[in-house]
Write a protein that holds these residues in place. Structure first.
Motif, PDB file in Angstrom:
ATOM      1  N   VAL A 146       0.862  -1.184   0.000  1.00 17.04           N
ATOM      2  CA  VAL A 146       0.000   0.000   0.000  1.00 17.04           C
ATOM      3  C   VAL A 146       0.897   1.233   0.000  1.00 17.04           C
ATOM      4  CG1 VAL A 146      -1.702   1.334   1.300  1.00 17.04           C
ATOM      5  CG2 VAL A 146      -1.860  -1.167   1.234  1.00 17.04           C
ATOM      6  N   HIS A 147       0.760   2.038  -1.019  1.00 19.94           N
ATOM      7  CA  HIS A 147       1.578   3.244  -1.078  1.00 19.94           C
ATOM      8  C   HIS A 147       0.738   4.512  -1.097  1.00 19.94           C
ATOM      9  CE1 HIS A 147       0.509   3.742  -5.323  1.00 19.94           C
ATOM     10  NE2 HIS A 147       0.794   2.468  -5.509  1.00 19.94           N
ATOM     11  N   ASP A 148      -0.601   4.339  -1.143  1.00 22.05           N
ATOM     12  CA  ASP A 148      -1.455   5.516  -1.229  1.00 22.05           C
ATOM     13  C   ASP A 148      -2.807   5.222  -0.594  1.00 22.05           C
ATOM     14  OD1 ASP A 148      -2.237   8.034  -1.889  1.00 22.05           O
ATOM     15  OD2 ASP A 148      -2.750   7.572  -3.965  1.00 22.05           O
ATOM     16  N   ILE A 149      -3.195   6.014   0.422  1.00 21.73           N
ATOM     17  CA  ILE A 149      -4.511   5.896   1.050  1.00 21.73           C
ATOM     18  C   ILE A 149      -5.254   7.208   0.825  1.00 21.73           C
ATOM     19  CG2 ILE A 149      -5.789   5.517   3.197  1.00 21.73           C
ATOM     20  CD1 ILE A 149      -3.382   3.972   4.259  1.00 21.73           C
ATOM     21  N   ASN A 150      -6.256   7.167  -0.060  1.00 23.25           N
ATOM     22  CA  ASN A 150      -7.017   8.373  -0.401  1.00 23.25           C
ATOM     23  C   ASN A 150      -8.342   8.380   0.361  1.00 23.25           C
ATOM     24  OD1 ASN A 150      -5.168   9.361  -2.403  1.00 23.25           O
ATOM     25  ND2 ASN A 150      -5.888   7.728  -3.750  1.00 23.25           N
ATOM     26  N   ILE A 151      -8.618   9.480   1.058  1.00 16.11           N
ATOM     27  CA  ILE A 151      -9.860   9.627   1.814  1.00 16.11           C
ATOM     28  C   ILE A 151     -10.598  10.841   1.275  1.00 16.11           C
ATOM     29  CG2 ILE A 151     -10.901   9.844   4.089  1.00 16.11           C
ATOM     30  CD1 ILE A 151      -8.298   8.791   5.291  1.00 16.11           C
ATOM     31  N   THR A 152     -11.819  10.638   0.798  1.00 17.82           N
ATOM     32  CA  THR A 152     -12.600  11.731   0.240  1.00 17.82           C
ATOM     33  C   THR A 152     -13.921  11.891   0.978  1.00 17.82           C
ATOM     34  OG1 THR A 152     -13.611  10.242  -1.400  1.00 17.82           O
ATOM     35  CG2 THR A 152     -11.597  11.389  -2.053  1.00 17.82           C
ATOM     36  N   GLY A 153     -14.527  13.072   0.856  1.00 16.86           N
ATOM     37  CA  GLY A 153     -15.836  13.339   1.451  1.00 16.86           C
ATOM     38  C   GLY A 153     -15.787  13.924   2.844  1.00 16.86           C
ATOM     39  N   LEU A 154     -14.592  14.254   3.333  1.00 20.64           N
ATOM     40  CA  LEU A 154     -14.463  14.759   4.704  1.00 20.64           C
ATOM     41  C   LEU A 154     -14.763  16.255   4.785  1.00 20.64           C
ATOM     42  CD1 LEU A 154     -11.205  12.958   5.899  1.00 20.64           C
ATOM     43  CD2 LEU A 154     -13.572  12.258   6.222  1.00 20.64           C
ATOM     44  N   ASP A 198       1.675  -1.888   4.020  1.00 22.20           N
ATOM     45  CA  ASP A 198       0.990  -3.176   4.173  1.00 22.20           C
ATOM     46  C   ASP A 198       0.817  -3.834   2.796  1.00 22.20           C
ATOM     47  OD1 ASP A 198       0.805  -2.622   6.829  1.00 22.20           O
ATOM     48  OD2 ASP A 198      -1.331  -2.125   6.819  1.00 22.20           O
ATOM     49  N   ILE A 199       0.683  -5.166   2.792  1.00 22.80           N
ATOM     50  CA  ILE A 199       0.463  -5.888   1.540  1.00 22.80           C
ATOM     51  C   ILE A 199      -0.988  -5.699   1.095  1.00 22.80           C
ATOM     52  CG2 ILE A 199       0.445  -8.153   0.431  1.00 22.80           C
ATOM     53  CD1 ILE A 199       2.686  -8.985   2.314  1.00 22.80           C
ATOM     54  N   VAL A 200      -1.168  -5.223  -0.118  1.00 18.27           N
ATOM     55  CA  VAL A 200      -2.506  -4.881  -0.624  1.00 18.27           C
ATOM     56  C   VAL A 200      -3.452  -6.072  -0.593  1.00 18.27           C
ATOM     57  CG1 VAL A 200      -3.807  -4.031  -2.609  1.00 18.27           C
ATOM     58  CG2 VAL A 200      -1.560  -3.103  -2.117  1.00 18.27           C
TER      59      VAL A 200
END
Length: 254
Positions: free
Chosen positions: A55-63, A81-83
């Motif tokens: 995991v190289h990118d965690i995108n959170i939208t709607g906040l 972490d392993i995807v």
């Protein structure tokens, strides 16, 4: 003694050649199968040891009100972490337990991206108990907050006062979210106003100055039967509406 004669049979020779060819084909197939298995295993091992599997990118939208940091602290996935091992359902459950979360959807990409889409619950009222600010959202949840910006934004929602018991506030919140929207949108303040024989009585102060007396346990049923818009027009000279069981008692404006 007669000598046994052997007669040449072309069919016998063809059978031997065919068996030899079939044997070579089977050997070749086994070799190809082994090579393919080794190749696939190398690909799998290569994937897991490479950065592509992480995991190289965690995108959170709607906040809007909920902070990204709070969500990142609450979830069980982090960069590195392993995807393949990321449990999207578990992450959704973790976020859904947080205050002001209405809906959440989590998806992942084998290329290392985790997408979190959040829909926040709207704030519908607030209350201060023992100098602590509690927010009621549209789902009926009650959450404590010390966020100054959030508290400032709550001024556009009804203020609930004189509650001393957090548990009673939670009981009120579960009922309040189910009353008609027309009442919620025209309510300015809600005051806990108990009487000796009426410990759950509330005083709703409306934007037009009218007052509604209701009980926490009855207000949903009573208000759903009561057409506030129609009655306030018909009874313009009435300022107080007291709900007593199936009856509504009115008082003139002073």
């Amino acid at each position: 003694m007669s000598q046994q004669q052997y007669y040449y049979n072309e069919h016998d020779e063809n059978q031997v050649l065919r068996l030899r060819r079939d044997k070579r084909k089977r050997k070749l197939k086994r070799k190809i199968k082994v090579v393919l298995i080794l190749f696939v295993m190398l690909l799998i091992v290569g994937y897991f040891v490479s950065d592509i599997s992480r995991v190289h990118d965690i995108n959170i939208t709607g906040l809007q009100e909920v902070s990204k940091d709070d969500i990142e602290k609450s979830i069980s996935v982090h960069e590195g972490d392993i995807v393949l091992f990321v449990n999207t359902g578990k992450i959704e459950d973790e976020i859904a337990k947080m205050p002001f979360i209405k809906k959440v959807k989590v998806t992942k990409s084998l290329l290392g991206s985790v997408q979190i889409e959040v829909e926040e619950a709207q704030k519908v009222a607030y209350c201060v108990i023992d100098k602590k600010t509690y927010v009621i959202d549209e789902l009926g949840n009650v959450s404590e907050t010390d966020d100054k910006e959030l508290i400032a934004s709550l001024q556009s929602t009804p203020q609930i006062t004189k509650f001393k018991d957090l548990q009673l506030l939670k009981e009120f919140a579960k009922e309040y979210v189910d009353i008609p929207e027309i009442i919620k949108s025209q309510t300015s303040d809600i005051i806990y106003d108990p009487q000796k024989a009426d410990e759950t009585r509330l005083k709703f102060i409306m934007d037009d100055g009218k007052i509604l007396y209701l009980r926490i346990e009855d207000m949903v049923e009573q208000l759903n039967k009561f057409d506030y818009e129609a009655n306030k027009e018909v009874y313009k000279d009435k300022c107080v509406f007291s709900f007593e069981g199936n009856y509504v008692y009115m008082k003139d404006c002073e």
